[in-house]
Scaffold this active site. Structure first.
Site, PDB file in Angstrom:
ATOM      1  N   SER A   1       0.833  -1.205   0.000  1.00  0.00           N
ATOM      2  CA  SER A   1       0.000   0.000   0.000  1.00  0.00           C
ATOM      3  C   SER A   1       0.868   1.257   0.000  1.00  0.00           C
ATOM      4  O   SER A   1       1.993   1.251   0.483  1.00  0.00           O
ATOM      5  CB  SER A   1      -0.900   0.021   1.233  1.00  0.00           C
ATOM      6  OG  SER A   1      -1.657  -1.157   1.312  1.00  0.00           O
TER       7      SER A   1
HETATM    8  N1  SAH Z   1      -0.548  -4.893   4.223  1.00  0.00           N
HETATM    9  C1  SAH Z   1       0.149  -4.841   2.950  1.00  0.00           C
HETATM   10  C2  SAH Z   1      -0.798  -4.752   1.778  1.00  0.00           C
HETATM   11  C3  SAH Z   1      -0.943  -6.055   1.106  1.00  0.00           C
HETATM   12  S1  SAH Z   1      -2.101  -6.099  -0.232  1.00  0.00           S
HETATM   13  C4  SAH Z   1       1.124  -3.675   2.980  1.00  0.00           C
HETATM   14  O1  SAH Z   1       1.777  -3.499   3.976  1.00  0.00           O
HETATM   15  O2  SAH Z   1       1.298  -2.975   2.014  1.00  0.00           O
HETATM   16  C5  SAH Z   1      -3.435  -6.978   0.484  1.00  0.00           C
HETATM   17  C6  SAH Z   1      -3.192  -8.420   0.812  1.00  0.00           C
HETATM   18  O3  SAH Z   1      -4.433  -8.950   1.276  1.00  0.00           O
HETATM   19  C7  SAH Z   1      -2.762  -9.306  -0.348  1.00  0.00           C
HETATM   20  O4  SAH Z   1      -1.521  -9.881  -0.056  1.00  0.00           O
HETATM   21  C8  SAH Z   1      -3.863 -10.377  -0.416  1.00  0.00           C
HETATM   22  O5  SAH Z   1      -3.396 -11.662  -0.738  1.00  0.00           O
HETATM   23  C9  SAH Z   1      -4.426 -10.323   0.990  1.00  0.00           C
HETATM   24  N2  SAH Z   1      -5.775 -10.863   1.148  1.00  0.00           N
HETATM   25  C10 SAH Z   1      -6.860 -10.723   0.340  1.00  0.00           C
HETATM   26  N3  SAH Z   1      -7.920 -11.411   0.868  1.00  0.00           N
HETATM   27  C11 SAH Z   1      -7.472 -11.968   2.033  1.00  0.00           C
HETATM   28  C12 SAH Z   1      -8.079 -12.794   3.013  1.00  0.00           C
HETATM   29  N4  SAH Z   1      -9.349 -13.214   2.943  1.00  0.00           N
HETATM   30  N5  SAH Z   1      -7.330 -13.178   4.076  1.00  0.00           N
HETATM   31  C13 SAH Z   1      -6.037 -12.796   4.199  1.00  0.00           C
HETATM   32  N6  SAH Z   1      -5.405 -12.037   3.298  1.00  0.00           N
HETATM   33  C14 SAH Z   1      -6.109 -11.615   2.218  1.00  0.00           C
END
Ligand code: SAH
Length: 270
Positions: free
Chosen positions: A114
């Site tokens: 993000s």
């Molecule tokens: N927190 C991260 C952003 C990651 S993007 C940062 O620091 O930038 C969002 C993530 O959510 C992705 O890796 C995706 O695989 C995960 N995601 C989507 N649906 C999910 C679910 N039901 N349970 C756990 N993770 C999920």
């Protein structure tokens, strides 16, 4: 020096001047034997501080902090946490020179890290419900590469962060191991069901957006706690940030905030 094919090369030797045929022979001579453990530690250090960032990373991170403040991030706890975490250690080396720009970056499998401004905004919103000095217990859904989890760990007593994609769970684990974060537990699983064993949480933050807020998140939110998540807004057809507070009497209050763009919240694991 004999001109035979196995002659030792002259020193000092420049690898770019070694003919390809000789390179295979010369390489071992240039690599003194070291204990594997020491080599691994140095390798890890290089991965965390890519060339070109090294000593400058402090300055580019300070510029990121100045931008966040100019955009209205006020909470000193959030600014300190974002100052402490080296974002470049969470992205591929090839992207490290963009790590402190206000942009999301690919982390593999179609997912992204993000934007710093979005991380700061959401963490600030979530923390606004907590008194200064509190060390809350936090839940993150969507660890991705582990960056936001590391920011949260700076602010919390404990953080549970869930990821549904195994390769990203593994990536977050190795990124975070290098930083020696001890109050954070990564969980491989479906974040839609939350993580009951450590509930209730004072704060819940989701990095992926669905059509609703899963009921287990609300069940696992402590009185006085706040949830911040992207969610589909049926009226606009886009995502908005949703904030849900659980008051001391147990009641819930919901408010909708600005438009955002997050990856989808999916069901199950992969
Ligand atoms: N927190 C991260 C952003 C990651 S993007 C940062 O620091 O930038 C969002 C993530 O959510 C992705 O890796 C995706 O695989 C995960 N995601 C989507 N649906 C999910 C679910 N039901 N349970 C756990 N993770 C999920």
């Amino acid at each position: 020096m004999s001109a035979g094919p196995r002659a030792a090369p002259k020193f000092p030797l420049r690898l770019d001047q070694v003919k390809p045929a000789a390179r295979a022979e010369a390489t071992p001579l240039l690599r003194p034997q070291r204990p594997l453990q020491q080599a691994a530690v140095e390798q890890r250090g290089r991965a965390a501080t890519p060339a070109g960032l090294g000593l400058d990373s402090h300055h580019v991170r300070e510029r990121m902090l100045a931008r966040l403040q100019a955009e209205g991030v006020r909470d000193a706890r959030v600014l300190a946490a974002m100052r402490a975490v080296p974002r470049h250690a969470f992205v591929d080396t090839a992207l490290a020179n963009q790590a402190y720009e206000d942009t999301s970056l690919p982390i593999g499998l179609g997912q992204t890290i993000s934007k710093p401004s979005v991380v700061a905004r959401m963490v600030e919103l979530m923390l606004a419900a907590q008194p200064v000095g509190a060390r809350p217990s936090l839940l993150e859904i969507g660890s991705g590469c582990g960056y936001q989890a590391a920011v949260l760990a700076q602010l919390a007593r404990q953080v549970i962060s869930i990821e549904r994609l195994r390769p990203l769970y593994d990536k977050a684990r190795s990124n975070l191991a290098a930083l020696h974060v001890t109050n954070l537990r990564l969980v491989y699983g479906d974040g839609r069901i939350g993580h009951a064993p450590n509930a209730p949480y004072d704060g819940i933050i989701a990095a992926a957006g669905g059509e609703d807020i899963p009921a287990p998140w609300l069940d696992q939110l402590a009185p006085g706690g706040r949830l911040v998540a992207p969610m589909l807004d049926a009226r606009s057809g886009g995502q908005v940030l949703v904030v849900i507070d659980r008051h001391a009497d147990g009641s819930l209050q919901r408010s909708l905030h600005e438009a955002v763009r997050f990856v989808p919240l999916k069901s199950g694991i992969d």
